[in-house]
Design a protein around this motif. Structure first.
Motif, PDB file in Angstrom:
ATOM      1  N   UNK A  36      -0.595  11.265  -6.085  1.00 30.05           N
ATOM      2  CA  UNK A  36      -0.603   9.809  -6.025  1.00 30.05           C
ATOM      3  C   UNK A  36       0.286   9.317  -7.154  1.00 30.05           C
ATOM      4  N   UNK A  37       1.162   8.373  -6.840  1.00 25.86           N
ATOM      5  CA  UNK A  37       2.158   7.890  -7.789  1.00 25.86           C
ATOM      6  C   UNK A  37       1.676   6.631  -8.499  1.00 25.86           C
ATOM      7  N   UNK A  38       1.854   6.615  -9.818  1.00 23.50           N
ATOM      8  CA  UNK A  38       1.673   5.400 -10.613  1.00 23.50           C
ATOM      9  C   UNK A  38       3.082   4.910 -10.929  1.00 23.50           C
ATOM     10  N   UNK A  39       3.482   3.828 -10.289  1.00 28.39           N
ATOM     11  CA  UNK A  39       4.873   3.378 -10.343  1.00 28.39           C
ATOM     12  C   UNK A  39       5.090   2.358 -11.450  1.00 28.39           C
ATOM     13  N   UNK A  40       5.992   2.669 -12.365  1.00 28.64           N
ATOM     14  CA  UNK A  40       6.433   1.690 -13.351  1.00 28.64           C
ATOM     15  C   UNK A  40       7.842   1.202 -13.030  1.00 28.64           C
TER      16      UNK A  40
END
Length: 203
Positions: A36-40
């Motif tokens: 799961x990606x935590x997008x900044x």
């Protein structure tokens, strides 16, 4: 790759992959176990993979970590895309707190010192997430070339995270595995005239 890394550690690994834009860093971790990606930054495009909404503030980012820590889920890899844009969110939060428009306005490097403290707290929380939920922690980062002044040998250029040197050093210490992605390039040396030589890429 992920199976080989897993066999070398008793705990889920903390990984960083850095390289030039467009080299395939984001794509690489899509093949990690249940990511799961935590997008900044908005680098995921149309890829079909689980992700949180784009983090526009540091509070948004911290909420993602909190959700992975406390809410039920089956994800096995937390991918932070990217570390250098996370650093920008940290700088923005410090600027808002200190009522300045740029972190360089804070005297004696105080802004960067506070950024290191905040970044270190985030890394500690990610380690807690790894230990509590058994998740691989993966950082994606852009690269830059820096001059290395080594007292034991002549100075040389080296690839490094595109971050402030203090936060970059902290991320290096945090990671169990650091990977660098680049295109293979062949070069040739040719005559540039007047007795000079020049190096030119050929692929």
């Amino acid at each position: 790759v992920f199976e080989r890394i897993k066999k070398q550690s008793t705990s889920p690994p903390r990984i960083a992959l850095y390289g030039d834009a467009g080299i395939g860093k984001t794509e690489f971790f899509i093949h990690a176990p249940d990511p799961i990606y935590i997008l900044t930054e908005d680098g995921l495009g149309s890829r079909s993979v689980a992700h949180f909404p784009l983090c526009k503030t540091l509070d948004d980012f911290m909420a993602c970590i909190d959700a992975l820590m406390h809410e039920p889920h089956e994800y096995k890899t937390a991918v932070i895309d990217s570390a250098d844009w996370l650093e920008k969110l940290i700088h923005e939060a410090i600027c808002i707190k200190c009522k300045v428009s740029n972190i360089d306005e804070l005297a004696y490097g105080k802004g960067y010192t506070e950024a290191v403290t905040i970044f270190g707290t985030i890394l500690n929380q990610l380690t807690n997430l790894r230990d509590a939920r058994g998740m691989i922690i993966a950082f994606i980062a852009h690269s830059q070339v820096k001059r290395v002044e080594d007292p034991t040998q002549p100075a040389y250029d080296s690839h490094s995270f595109k971050m402030h040197r203090k936060t970059s050093a902290l991320l290096e210490e945090f990671c169990d595995v650091i990977l660098y992605a680049c295109e293979k390039m062949l070069v040739t040396t040719e005559d540039a005239g007047f007795g000079n030589k020049r190096v030119r890429p050929i692929s």
